[in-house]
Design a protein around this motif. Structure first.
Motif, PDB file in Angstrom:
ATOM      1  N   MET A  73      45.603  40.359  22.132  1.00 30.82           N
ATOM      2  CA  MET A  73      45.359  38.922  22.354  1.00 30.82           C
ATOM      3  C   MET A  73      46.335  38.351  23.372  1.00 30.82           C
ATOM      4  N   LYS A  74      47.597  38.738  23.219  1.00 40.54           N
ATOM      5  CA  LYS A  74      48.610  38.246  24.143  1.00 40.54           C
ATOM      6  C   LYS A  74      48.333  38.722  25.560  1.00 40.54           C
ATOM      7  N   ALA A  75      47.935  39.994  25.695  1.00 40.36           N
ATOM      8  CA  ALA A  75      47.625  40.543  27.023  1.00 40.36           C
ATOM      9  C   ALA A  75      46.436  39.821  27.635  1.00 40.36           C
ATOM     10  N   TRP A  76      45.450  39.507  26.764  1.00 40.81           N
ATOM     11  CA  TRP A  76      44.259  38.811  27.277  1.00 40.81           C
ATOM     12  C   TRP A  76      44.625  37.428  27.796  1.00 40.81           C
ATOM     13  N   ILE A  77      45.515  36.731  27.079  1.00 40.32           N
ATOM     14  CA  ILE A  77      45.950  35.394  27.514  1.00 40.32           C
ATOM     15  C   ILE A  77      46.734  35.478  28.819  1.00 40.32           C
ATOM     16  N   GLU A  78      47.605  36.468  28.914  1.00 37.51           N
ATOM     17  CA  GLU A  78      48.380  36.638  30.150  1.00 37.51           C
ATOM     18  C   GLU A  78      47.462  36.944  31.330  1.00 37.51           C
ATOM     19  N   SER A  79      46.468  37.800  31.074  1.00 33.80           N
ATOM     20  CA  SER A  79      45.513  38.118  32.132  1.00 33.80           C
ATOM     21  C   SER A  79      44.739  36.876  32.550  1.00 33.80           C
ATOM     22  N   LEU A  80      44.343  36.072  31.583  1.00 31.35           N
ATOM     23  CA  LEU A  80      43.600  34.840  31.884  1.00 31.35           C
ATOM     24  C   LEU A  80      44.450  33.876  32.698  1.00 31.35           C
ATOM     25  N   LEU A  81      45.727  33.766  32.329  1.00 29.05           N
ATOM     26  CA  LEU A  81      46.625  32.882  33.072  1.00 29.05           C
ATOM     27  C   LEU A  81      46.810  33.364  34.514  1.00 29.05           C
ATOM     28  N   MET A  82      46.923  34.684  34.689  1.00 30.80           N
ATOM     29  CA  MET A  82      47.094  35.241  36.039  1.00 30.80           C
ATOM     30  C   MET A  82      45.858  34.975  36.895  1.00 30.80           C
ATOM     31  N   TRP A  83      44.683  35.174  36.280  1.00 33.52           N
ATOM     32  CA  TRP A  83      43.454  34.905  37.027  1.00 33.52           C
ATOM     33  C   TRP A  83      43.326  33.414  37.338  1.00 33.52           C
ATOM     34  N   GLY A  84      43.750  32.572  36.406  1.00 34.90           N
ATOM     35  CA  GLY A  84      43.707  31.135  36.665  1.00 34.90           C
ATOM     36  C   GLY A  84      44.639  30.729  37.791  1.00 34.90           C
ATOM     37  N   LEU A  85      45.843  31.325  37.780  1.00 32.95           N
ATOM     38  CA  LEU A  85      46.796  31.031  38.842  1.00 32.95           C
ATOM     39  C   LEU A  85      46.280  31.521  40.184  1.00 32.95           C
ATOM     40  N   ALA A  86      45.671  32.709  40.180  1.00 34.46           N
ATOM     41  CA  ALA A  86      45.108  33.250  41.418  1.00 34.46           C
ATOM     42  C   ALA A  86      43.998  32.347  41.946  1.00 34.46           C
ATOM     43  N   ALA A  87      43.167  31.828  41.026  1.00 32.48           N
ATOM     44  CA  ALA A  87      42.075  30.940  41.444  1.00 32.48           C
ATOM     45  C   ALA A  87      42.619  29.646  42.039  1.00 32.48           C
ATOM     46  N   VAL A  88      43.667  29.104  41.412  1.00 33.26           N
ATOM     47  CA  VAL A  88      44.280  27.874  41.936  1.00 33.26           C
ATOM     48  C   VAL A  88      44.852  28.109  43.322  1.00 33.26           C
ATOM     49  N   LEU A  89      45.550  29.223  43.509  1.00 30.72           N
ATOM     50  CA  LEU A  89      46.124  29.541  44.813  1.00 30.72           C
ATOM     51  C   LEU A  89      45.024  29.737  45.852  1.00 30.72           C
ATOM     52  N   LEU A  90      43.944  30.395  45.438  1.00 32.27           N
ATOM     53  CA  LEU A  90      42.839  30.618  46.378  1.00 32.27           C
ATOM     54  C   LEU A  90      42.238  29.297  46.826  1.00 32.27           C
ATOM     55  N   PHE A  91      41.964  28.421  45.879  1.00 34.98           N
ATOM     56  CA  PHE A  91      41.404  27.114  46.236  1.00 34.98           C
ATOM     57  C   PHE A  91      42.389  26.315  47.091  1.00 34.98           C
ATOM     58  N   TRP A  92      43.659  26.463  46.801  1.00 36.78           N
ATOM     59  CA  TRP A  92      44.691  25.770  47.575  1.00 36.78           C
ATOM     60  C   TRP A  92      44.673  26.237  49.025  1.00 36.78           C
ATOM     61  N   PHE A  93      44.630  27.549  49.209  1.00 38.62           N
ATOM     62  CA  PHE A  93      44.624  28.091  50.567  1.00 38.62           C
ATOM     63  C   PHE A  93      43.318  27.769  51.290  1.00 38.62           C
ATOM     64  N   VAL A  94      42.201  27.850  50.575  1.00 42.68           N
ATOM     65  CA  VAL A  94      40.914  27.517  51.198  1.00 42.68           C
ATOM     66  C   VAL A  94      40.897  26.056  51.629  1.00 42.68           C
ATOM     67  N   GLY A  95      41.413  25.188  50.767  1.00 40.13           N
ATOM     68  CA  GLY A  95      41.468  23.771  51.121  1.00 40.13           C
ATOM     69  C   GLY A  95      42.350  23.518  52.327  1.00 40.13           C
ATOM     70  N   ALA A  96      43.510  24.188  52.372  1.00 38.54           N
ATOM     71  CA  ALA A  96      44.405  24.028  53.519  1.00 38.54           C
ATOM     72  C   ALA A  96      43.756  24.556  54.786  1.00 38.54           C
ATOM     73  N   HIS A  97      43.047  25.687  54.667  1.00 43.07           N
ATOM     74  CA  HIS A  97      42.366  26.253  55.833  1.00 43.07           C
ATOM     75  C   HIS A  97      41.291  25.311  56.355  1.00 43.07           C
ATOM     76  N   ASN A  98      40.484  24.789  55.450  1.00 45.01           N
ATOM     77  CA  ASN A  98      39.414  23.875  55.871  1.00 45.01           C
ATOM     78  C   ASN A  98      39.978  22.618  56.516  1.00 45.01           C
ATOM     79  N   ARG A  99      41.096  22.140  55.999  1.00 44.80           N
ATOM     80  CA  ARG A  99      41.721  20.946  56.583  1.00 44.80           C
ATOM     81  C   ARG A  99      42.223  21.239  57.989  1.00 44.80           C
TER      82      ARG A  99
END
Length: 214
Positions: free
Chosen positions: A1-27
């Motif tokens: 369970m703990k590993a699953w939560i950590e994995s979910l957090l990592m994927w969430g952080l990666a998604a946030v960073l991706l959207f951040w970079f995509v937004g900066a690129h589009n701007r």
């Protein structure tokens, strides 16, 4: 369970960073596009000035040809007629500006291209001012009349670091308005690429700070 939560957090952080970079690129893409479009409008007006000067050169060539054919006792040349040296200097300066304008058109956000265009522009304007110092009129960036119209050296800035209106051969407020719009678009783009993560994206895509037209 703990590993699953950590994995979910990592994927969430990666998604946030991706959207951040995509937004900066589009701007950045939008800001670059806005600066290029602003330059396109300015380019057309500078081309109109080049055509105007070329028309005056043609008239002076005709006048000079008439002087060479004149017989002794004929009327003197009209006041304001250019000498052969002045005609050649004006024609060369106008041709150089045309060449630099053509070269800059494909890469208006490259500082080296804009620096070369700026130098050629001030050479042409300086040559025109020497021939017509009494008729140089300039307009401020808001379109209001600005007199007198001191032309600057190739650097294009006064000692107080203020942008001085340029005295164009064919007086028009529109070209100064469009020049100010291009310079403002460049300033916004330059400010954007100095921030993170846009600075990282600019490094990846080899986008550099652009140069205004002073």
């Amino acid at each position: 369970m703990k590993a699953w939560i950590e994995s979910l957090l990592m994927w969430g952080l990666a998604a946030v960073l991706l959207f951040w970079f995509v937004g900066a690129h589009n701007r950045l893409v939008r800001l670059r596009s806005a600066a290029v479009q602003a330059y396109g409008a300015l380019d057309a007006l500078v081309m109109r000035q080049i055509d105007y000067v070329q028309g005056q050169v043609a008239l002076q060539q005709q006048a000079l040809a008439g002087q060479l054919k004149a017989e002794p006792g004929d009327a003197p040349p009209p006041q304001g007629a250019w000498t052969r040296a002045e005609l050649g200097s004006m024609q060369a300066a106008n041709a150089q500006l045309l060449a630099m304008l053509d070269a800059t058109r494909a890469r208006p956000l490259e500082p080296e291209a804009m620096a070369a265009l700026r130098t050629a522009l001030h050479v042409m304007l300086g040559a025109w001012e020497r021939l017509h110092p009494e008729s140089v009129i300039a307009f401020a960036a808001d379109g209001t009349l600005s007199r007198p119209a001191p032309l600057l050296p190739a650097g294009g800035r006064s000692s107080s670091d203020e942008v001085v209106p340029l005295g164009w051969p064919e007086p028009t407020a529109l070209i100064e308005i469009k020049r100010a719009q291009f310079n403002n678009a460049v300033a916004q783009y330059n400010a954007a690429i100095s921030q993170f993560p846009a600075a990282l994206l600019a490094w990846v895509f080899r986008w550099r700070a652009a140069a205004p037209l002073y």
